[in-house]
Design a protein around this motif. Structure first.
Motif, mmCIF file in Angstrom:
data_model
loop_
_atom_site.group_PDB
_atom_site.id
_atom_site.type_symbol
_atom_site.label_atom_id
_atom_site.label_comp_id
_atom_site.label_asym_id
_atom_site.label_seq_id
_atom_site.Cartn_x
_atom_site.Cartn_y
_atom_site.Cartn_z
ATOM 1 N N VAL A 1 -1.788 15.979 -4.529
ATOM 2 C CA VAL A 1 -2.545 15.020 -3.938
ATOM 3 C C VAL A 1 -1.789 14.556 -2.809
ATOM 4 O O VAL A 1 -0.539 14.714 -2.632
ATOM 5 C CB VAL A 1 -2.999 13.647 -4.826
ATOM 6 C CG1 VAL A 1 -3.772 14.033 -5.860
ATOM 7 C CG2 VAL A 1 -1.438 13.059 -5.317
ATOM 8 N N SER A 2 -2.231 14.006 -1.685
ATOM 9 C CA SER A 2 -1.558 13.861 -0.569
ATOM 10 C C SER A 2 -1.429 12.241 -0.597
ATOM 11 O O SER A 2 -2.119 11.470 -0.957
ATOM 12 C CB SER A 2 -2.169 14.085 0.988
ATOM 13 O OG SER A 2 -3.486 13.390 0.692
ATOM 14 N N MET A 3 -0.355 11.787 0.285
ATOM 15 C CA MET A 3 -0.147 10.320 0.234
ATOM 16 C C MET A 3 -1.299 9.621 0.905
ATOM 17 O O MET A 3 -1.575 8.384 0.675
ATOM 18 C CB MET A 3 1.135 10.307 1.202
ATOM 19 C CG MET A 3 1.468 8.796 1.524
ATOM 20 S SD MET A 3 2.403 7.895 0.366
ATOM 21 C CE MET A 3 3.092 6.705 1.248
ATOM 22 N N THR A 4 -1.842 10.349 2.218
ATOM 23 C CA THR A 4 -2.993 9.718 2.834
ATOM 24 C C THR A 4 -4.204 9.319 1.893
ATOM 25 O O THR A 4 -4.684 8.174 1.861
ATOM 26 C CB THR A 4 -3.578 10.675 3.778
ATOM 27 O OG1 THR A 4 -2.383 10.874 4.665
ATOM 28 C CG2 THR A 4 -4.480 9.941 4.637
ATOM 29 N N ILE B 1 2.813 6.819 -6.812
ATOM 30 C CA ILE B 1 1.742 7.432 -7.509
ATOM 31 C C ILE B 1 1.588 9.049 -7.246
ATOM 32 O O ILE B 1 1.303 9.938 -8.096
ATOM 33 C CB ILE B 1 0.055 6.993 -7.278
ATOM 34 C CG1 ILE B 1 0.178 5.482 -7.875
ATOM 35 C CG2 ILE B 1 -0.825 7.567 -7.982
ATOM 36 C CD1 ILE B 1 -1.119 4.699 -7.562
ATOM 37 N N THR B 2 1.683 9.206 -5.750
ATOM 38 C CA THR B 2 1.465 10.711 -5.293
ATOM 39 C C THR B 2 2.845 11.469 -6.014
ATOM 40 O O THR B 2 2.482 12.877 -6.603
ATOM 41 C CB THR B 2 1.890 10.740 -3.692
ATOM 42 O OG1 THR B 2 0.651 9.990 -3.266
ATOM 43 C CG2 THR B 2 1.879 12.119 -3.314
ATOM 44 N N PHE C 1 6.511 3.598 -15.413
ATOM 45 C CA PHE C 1 6.261 3.971 -13.903
ATOM 46 C C PHE C 1 4.995 3.364 -13.469
ATOM 47 O O PHE C 1 4.838 2.511 -12.657
ATOM 48 C CB PHE C 1 6.367 5.602 -13.886
ATOM 49 C CG PHE C 1 6.395 5.913 -12.286
ATOM 50 C CD1 PHE C 1 7.894 5.710 -11.614
ATOM 51 C CD2 PHE C 1 5.391 6.159 -11.756
ATOM 52 C CE1 PHE C 1 7.946 5.891 -10.626
ATOM 53 C CE2 PHE C 1 5.718 6.604 -10.260
ATOM 54 C CZ PHE C 1 6.931 6.514 -9.715
ATOM 55 N N LEU C 2 3.715 3.502 -14.290
ATOM 56 C CA LEU C 2 2.862 3.038 -13.818
ATOM 57 C C LEU C 2 2.971 1.383 -14.100
ATOM 58 O O LEU C 2 2.041 0.668 -13.255
ATOM 59 C CB LEU C 2 1.810 3.291 -14.958
ATOM 60 C CG LEU C 2 1.197 4.849 -14.774
ATOM 61 C CD1 LEU C 2 -0.055 5.222 -15.820
ATOM 62 C CD2 LEU C 2 0.514 4.980 -13.588
ATOM 63 N N VAL D 1 0.935 -1.070 -0.207
ATOM 64 C CA VAL D 1 -0.077 0.109 -0.055
ATOM 65 C C VAL D 1 0.899 1.159 0.162
ATOM 66 O O VAL D 1 0.630 2.277 -1.057
ATOM 67 C CB VAL D 1 -0.814 0.055 1.344
ATOM 68 C CG1 VAL D 1 -1.369 1.441 1.357
ATOM 69 C CG2 VAL D 1 -2.058 -1.025 1.281
ATOM 70 N N SER D 2 1.700 1.225 0.821
ATOM 71 C CA SER D 2 2.689 2.387 1.183
ATOM 72 C C SER D 2 3.541 2.556 -0.003
ATOM 73 O O SER D 2 3.722 3.845 -0.338
ATOM 74 C CB SER D 2 3.742 2.350 2.258
ATOM 75 O OG SER D 2 2.883 2.010 3.544
ATOM 76 N N ALA D 3 4.213 1.713 -0.791
ATOM 77 C CA ALA D 3 5.163 1.860 -1.918
ATOM 78 C C ALA D 3 4.250 2.462 -3.127
ATOM 79 O O ALA D 3 4.648 3.439 -3.572
ATOM 80 C CB ALA D 3 5.842 0.557 -2.111
ATOM 81 N N PRO D 4 3.217 2.011 -3.562
ATOM 82 C CA PRO D 4 2.681 2.595 -4.779
ATOM 83 C C PRO D 4 1.789 3.803 -4.243
ATOM 84 O O PRO D 4 1.900 4.501 -5.275
ATOM 85 C CB PRO D 4 1.712 1.490 -5.189
ATOM 86 C CG PRO D 4 1.375 0.632 -3.720
ATOM 87 C CD PRO D 4 2.826 0.334 -3.069
#
Length: 494
Positions: free
Chosen positions: A162-165, A150-151, A333-334, A143-146
């Motif tokens: 956009v925020s990481m959260t 993306i952010t 990257f995607l 969850v954290s890595a992608p």
């Protein structure tokens, strides 16, 4: 370039030569009905075509591990690629093959159930806890890595902020959906396309390096460098390299994923392609990213600086956009971002099924699936607040320790059936030594003992484990669970 091509050829050759040998040792039975038919429930046990099962298996096992791990491992120099090749052919692909095929022979059972059957109830209870912990760590890492990647992509390449959260919440929402819906509705329908994109972009990136005027594949390294520890930070190769590069060489996480596709495979004769072959595919991806990390930055010192300034995700970002421009870079990257997302959801799905097996709760009804899944997501959400670096370190050790348990399980199975157990016992001995040596020597995760003492203890523990498994399993001949409980049938051809 020659070193890379040699490693690539070795991986492909390993599939056809050693993979065929492993298949013969196991002894497939193409006439046997698989759990996809005998337990078809329309949710988790669903027959799918072989190409689709292969691509889903590849995405399930290939999170950020075969990218982040080889990038970090590249700091040791081209020698890291040697571990990818040897580990993948003789350990990782064998591990994945047996975790998938033993699941088929045991009605689609998860790894704790298989471990319990061949190593005893104590091992089963240990693996139930250990597997859930590992899968939660995987889910959080993926969850954290992608979310972070993306952010960064949106904030750097668009006018949006956009925020990481918000990305974490969005990905978790998708994970909940993908975990509870039937396997063929999202995973079986879209993941084969993502798998094809992953392969295409990995090949595209290494081709771009090969054709570039500014970069050379493994340029600047001498033949002697291929077998030397070149780490600019003076980090010892043993045993850290074998923990750092897990996915792409051998990864216990795969033992939790192979049963997902074992429940969808139509015939045992497809096992070598689906399980052994998908691991070889992941090894090729790991090989490509290790070569990219060693080639794009010009020196190990520059690679180390890039990692220090943004982790392996920064290496992925820089290489993708530096080699393919904005449009190609976004696609590449995607393609990388898709990897952890498509492994994170199946990590939670595997957790749900392991808990369901433990509590003997059927999963055909939506209510039961939610009862098993929602508590996992609550715990996973809490763990996302822990520092990513800490989670990753514990994930690396837990990952390889799970691989050790699966390899010993496979050895016990082969011993009970009077088959050549050394194909799993030798890698089990090696990985047991690695894990014990690492945890005893590590000052951050373990006991901080001297390396010589840690390695000696690791070897002793591995020998004791082998003695126990051989003594308790040899000559204990038995039939497979499928033979004991149901008559054989004719499986459909994939």
């Amino acid at each position: 370039m020659l070193w890379f091509l040699t490693c690539l050829a070795a991986l492909i050759g390993g599939y056809f030569i050693y993979g065929t040998f492993v298949e013969k040792v196991f002894g497939i039975r193409s006439e046997r009905q698989t759990p996809a038919f005998t337990k078809n429930d329309g949710v988790d046990y669903v027959p799918m075509s072989t190409p689709k099962v292969y691509l889903v298996q590849l995405l399930n096992i290939a999170g950020v591990g075969p990218i982040f791990g080889p990038i970090m491992g590249a700091l040791y120099g081209p020698a890291a690629m040697l571990w990818i090749v040897i580990g993948c052919i003789f350990a990782g692909a064998v591990h994945d093959y047996f975790s998938g095929m033993l699941s088929i022979r045991n009605d689609g059972a998860s790894v704790p159930t298989m471990t319990g059957r061949y190593l005893g109830n104590g091992a089963k209870h240990f693996m139930n806890i250990f597997a859930i912990v590992l899968l939660l760590l995987v889910g959080v890492v993926f969850v954290s890595a992608p979310a972070g990647m993306i952010t960064n992509l949106i904030n750097d390449q668009t006018s949006l902020t956009v925020s990481m959260t918000s990305m974490v919440v969005l990905i978790f929402g998708y994970y909940i959906l993908a975990t509870i819906v039937p396997v063929d509705k999202i995973i079986g329908r879209f993941y084969p396309l993502f798998g094809a994109l992953l392969i295409f972009m990995s090949v595209g990136l290494i081709t771009a390096v090969a054709l570039s005027d500014q970069h050379t594949v493994l340029g600047g390294f001498t033949p002697s460098d291929m077998f030397s520890n070149l780490n600019p930070n003076d980090m010892p190769l043993w045993p850290a390299l074998f923990i750092t590069i897990a996915c792409g060489a051998i990864s216990g996480f795969h033992a939790t994923q192979s049963p997902l596709m074992a429940r969808c495979m139509q015939n045992e004769r497809n096992g070598r392609f689906v399980f052994y072959g998908a691991m070889i595919g992941e090894g090729i991806i790991a090989l490509i990213w290790c070569a990219l990390a060693l080639s794009f930055f010009g020196s190990l010192e520059s690679l180390s600086e890039a990692i220090n300034n943004g982790g392996p995700g920064n290496v992925v970002y820089s290489a993708s956009f530096g080699l393919l421009g904005v449009f190609g870079g976004v696609l590449a990257f995607l393609g990388v971002v898709i990897l952890p997302i498509t492994s994170g959801d199946t990590a939670f799905r595997s957790s749900r099924l392991i808990l369901a097996e433990y509590f003997n709760m059927e999963q055909k009804t939506l209510r039961n699936r939610l009862l098993m899944a929602l508590p996992l997501f609550v715990v996973g959400g809490v763990l996302t607040q822990v520092d990513f670096g800490i989670i990753w370190r514990y994930f690396g050790f837990a990952n390889q320790a799970t691989a050790v348990m699966m390899l010993w399980t496979a050895s016990a199975y082969l011993l009970r059936h009077n088959k050549l157990h050394w194909i799993t016992t030798v890698p089990a001995l090696f990985m047991t030594t690695v894990c014990v040596s690492f945890i005893l020597n590590s000052s951050t995760l373990g006991f901080g003992l001297p390396m010589t003492l840690s390695t000696s203890a690791g070897i002793l523990f591995a020998v004791l484990a082998a003695t126990y498994v051989i003594k308790t399993s040899k000559g204990k001949g038995e039939t497979d669970l499928a033979d004991e409980e149901k008559p054989s049938g004719i499986s459909k051809t994939a």
